[in-house]
Design a protein around this motif. Structure first.
Motif, PDB file in Angstrom:
ATOM      1  N   GLY A 115      34.954  33.465  48.056  1.00  0.00           N
ATOM      2  CA  GLY A 115      33.951  32.635  47.397  1.00  0.00           C
ATOM      3  C   GLY A 115      34.532  31.754  46.305  1.00  0.00           C
ATOM      4  N   TYR A 116      33.655  30.923  45.734  1.00  0.00           N
ATOM      5  CA  TYR A 116      34.081  30.045  44.654  1.00  0.00           C
ATOM      6  C   TYR A 116      34.452  30.858  43.424  1.00  0.00           C
ATOM      7  CZ  TYR A 116      31.990  26.102  47.208  1.00  0.00           C
ATOM      8  OH  TYR A 116      31.672  25.155  48.141  1.00  0.00           O
ATOM      9  N   GLY A 117      35.540  30.462  42.814  1.00  0.00           N
ATOM     10  CA  GLY A 117      35.903  31.057  41.535  1.00  0.00           C
ATOM     11  C   GLY A 117      35.717  30.030  40.432  1.00  0.00           C
ATOM     12  N   GLY A 119      36.359  27.017  38.104  1.00  0.00           N
ATOM     13  CA  GLY A 119      37.177  25.827  38.315  1.00  0.00           C
ATOM     14  C   GLY A 119      38.415  25.800  37.442  1.00  0.00           C
ATOM     15  N   GLN A 122      41.196  31.743  37.538  1.00  0.00           N
ATOM     16  CA  GLN A 122      40.797  33.116  37.250  1.00  0.00           C
ATOM     17  C   GLN A 122      41.245  33.519  35.849  1.00  0.00           C
ATOM     18  OE1 GLN A 122      42.552  35.352  40.446  1.00  0.00           O
ATOM     19  NE2 GLN A 122      41.272  34.385  42.020  1.00  0.00           N
ATOM     20  N   ASN A 328      35.943  20.212  36.985  1.00  0.00           N
ATOM     21  CA  ASN A 328      34.830  20.868  37.652  1.00  0.00           C
ATOM     22  C   ASN A 328      34.057  19.920  38.564  1.00  0.00           C
ATOM     23  OD1 ASN A 328      34.286  23.831  36.855  1.00  0.00           O
ATOM     24  ND2 ASN A 328      34.961  22.884  34.947  1.00  0.00           N
ATOM     25  N   ASN A 332      37.513  22.301  43.195  1.00  0.00           N
ATOM     26  CA  ASN A 332      36.783  23.568  43.322  1.00  0.00           C
ATOM     27  C   ASN A 332      37.621  24.779  42.948  1.00  0.00           C
ATOM     28  OD1 ASN A 332      34.135  23.017  43.960  1.00  0.00           O
ATOM     29  ND2 ASN A 332      34.508  22.859  46.152  1.00  0.00           N
ATOM     30  N   GLY A 333      38.747  24.536  42.327  1.00  0.00           N
ATOM     31  CA  GLY A 333      39.595  25.652  41.938  1.00  0.00           C
ATOM     32  C   GLY A 333      40.715  25.889  42.937  1.00  0.00           C
ATOM     33  N   SER A 335      43.275  27.869  45.415  1.00  0.00           N
ATOM     34  CA  SER A 335      43.062  28.915  46.413  1.00  0.00           C
ATOM     35  C   SER A 335      43.129  30.293  45.772  1.00  0.00           C
ATOM     36  CB  SER A 335      44.131  28.797  47.504  1.00  0.00           C
ATOM     37  OG  SER A 335      44.302  30.011  48.191  1.00  0.00           O
ATOM     38  N   ASN A 336      42.169  31.141  46.105  1.00  0.00           N
ATOM     39  CA  ASN A 336      42.177  32.504  45.569  1.00  0.00           C
ATOM     40  C   ASN A 336      43.415  33.275  46.010  1.00  0.00           C
ATOM     41  OD1 ASN A 336      39.742  32.171  44.219  1.00  0.00           O
ATOM     42  ND2 ASN A 336      38.521  32.876  45.959  1.00  0.00           N
TER      43      ASN A 336
END
Length: 450
Positions: A115-117, A119, A122, A328, A332-333, A335-336
């Motif tokens: 999911g989105y984290g 911007g 983490q 933002n 979208n931030g 990659s996790n």
């Protein structure tokens, strides 16, 4: 539903403004009427794109390399050109990403890794970056914005400041600084005689000034791009030099965009690894960095930019607040999975493995530097950076590039690709397998020893 009824291959004239534009058109029927669809739009081209000269440096080098391979399909090309890492990502870092990927397949893991984290990146990663790379506490976690790499952030910073700025760059320097400045409307036309764009100040860096420019030339510059260790020369700025840079920026009200992409290669204790080691830099500088050349993340894409709380625009508004708003909106931030890799890099095991990887490339640089010097050439860099800057006594750098490719099947980078002050030099990259580096040195010695 559209049904094609004919194709007009003869260009049809179209009057757009004061221009006569030739258009190819096709005719279609909708069942009720014939619609003519043009292959040329009414949208004019961004004039700033039209100012750019040739292609971006590294794709252009790749194009020439491929043309060489068409003529010599059996050539065993060795690349000392584009600074792309070659060695596997260390196991402790891979393990962190594997855990993240595996977690995506479970409800609990997806809640953590999917999911989105945020911007900005983490929170745990931002904290780790602050403690590992800024151990003196000069940068706080909330001033760090995680991204998909420094190069991307350089272009986003151009968007942040808007067009028609007075920009200064080191000459030579990473070509993205100039090209993105042109694209974003800072430059006027290109002067073929000087090989410079108007309204961009080129700060010459060479052996005569210890690769640190005369900052007086940048008195009118609002934005100053500065990279240390410099790409391509490999020169790392001293504490005294960076103190002068910060003092200049504060006196003139400029903002420094400081590229620290190779800071981990610095071994000289008198050369800071961050601009924020210099008092007052938090009021005049932005710093960008990445995991690309530290952990082999060139394709994985993970970096960060530091925008200090104390940095303000002329009206007192927070630069950090605008950067947060821009990021933002446009991003979208990271990659996790990449962020999980970044966290693994900053664990004790990952940090040690990353340090060893940097050490491997530094040894490659030492081998290349020693080889060119033994061959009779003057070199710079190769100590605090993964690049060796080699003088070819004023020869045209593209001609030297071509000669090395044809005689040795080796790709280097022509110095003039980094700016007009780079002509007469080539850049040799230390990013390569050890056996390739050693083979390259043998080929070069046979063909180019003085």
């Amino acid at each position: 539903m559209f049904t094609a009824v004919s194709r007009i291959d003869t260009p049809a004239p179209f009057f757009g403004g004061n221009r006569l534009v030739a258009r190819r058109a096709a005719s279609y029927t909708t069942g009720r009427r014939v619609v003519q669809v043009h292959a040329v739009t009414n949208v004019s081209r961004n004039p700033n794109m039209g100012k750019l000269k040739a292609g971006y440096l590294f794709p252009e080098i790749n194009r020439i390399k491929n043309a060489h391979l068409e003529k010599k399909p059996d050539a065993a090309i060795i690349s000392l050109g584009i600074g792309d890492t070659t060695e596997p990502i260390p196991a402790p870092i891979i393990d962190g990403m594997i855990s993240s990927v595996s977690g995506l397949g479970t409800p609990a893991g997806y809640a953590k890794y999917g999911g989105y984290g945020p911007g900005e990146g983490q929170a745990e990663l931002r904290e780790k970056i602050a403690s590992r790379f800024y151990p003196g506490g000069e940068v706080s976690a909330d001033e760090i914005f995680v991204s998909d790499g420094s190069k991307c952030d350089i272009s986003r910073l151009q968007m942040l400041f808007g067009p028609n700025r007075n920009v200064a760059v080191q000459d030579p320097s990473y070509p993205a600084y100039v090209d993105s400045s042109v694209m974003n409307g800072h430059a006027t036309s290109f002067d073929a005689s000087t090989k410079q764009y108007g309204n961009i100040t080129y700060l010459s860096c060479n052996s005569n000034n210890n690769f640190f420019p005369n900052l007086a030339h940048a008195n009118d510059s609002e934005i100053i791009f500065f990279c240390s260790p410099n790409n391509p020369t490999g020169a790392a700025a001293t504490r005294e030099q960076l103190t002068d840079l910060v003092a200049h920026a504060k006196e003139n009200g400029s903002i420094i965009i400081y590229d620290a992409a190779y800071a981990s290669y610095i071994e000289n204790p008198d050369c800071p690894k961050s601009i924020f080691e210099i008092p007052g830099a938090d009021e005049c500088a932005i710093e960008t960095c990445s995991f690309s050349k530290y952990a082999g993340f060139t394709g994985l894409r993970l970096g960060w930019t530091v925008v200090p709380e104390n940095l303000k625009f002329a009206d007192g508004f927070s630069v950090k607040a605008d950067w947060n708003r821009l990021m933002n909106t446009t991003f979208n931030g990271a990659s996790n999975v990449a962020q999980a890799g970044g966290l693994a890099c900053l664990s004790d095991e990952g940090w040690n493995a990353m340090t060893e990887l940097v050490g491997f490339y530094k040894e490659n640089a030492s081998i290349l530097k020693r080889t060119f010097e033994d061959m009779g050439y003057t070199t710079y860099g190769g100590t605090n950076a993964p690049y060796v800057w080699v003088s070819f006594d004023g020869q045209d750098s593209w001609e030297v590039f071509t000669e090395i490719l044809e005689k040795c099947d080796i790709v280097v980078t022509p110095g003039s690709g980094f700016g007009p002050a780079g002509d007469g030099f080539i850049r040799a990259s230390a990013f390569g397998h050890r056996d390739s580096i050693l083979e390259a040195t043998e080929r070069l010695k046979k063909a180019f020893t003085k």
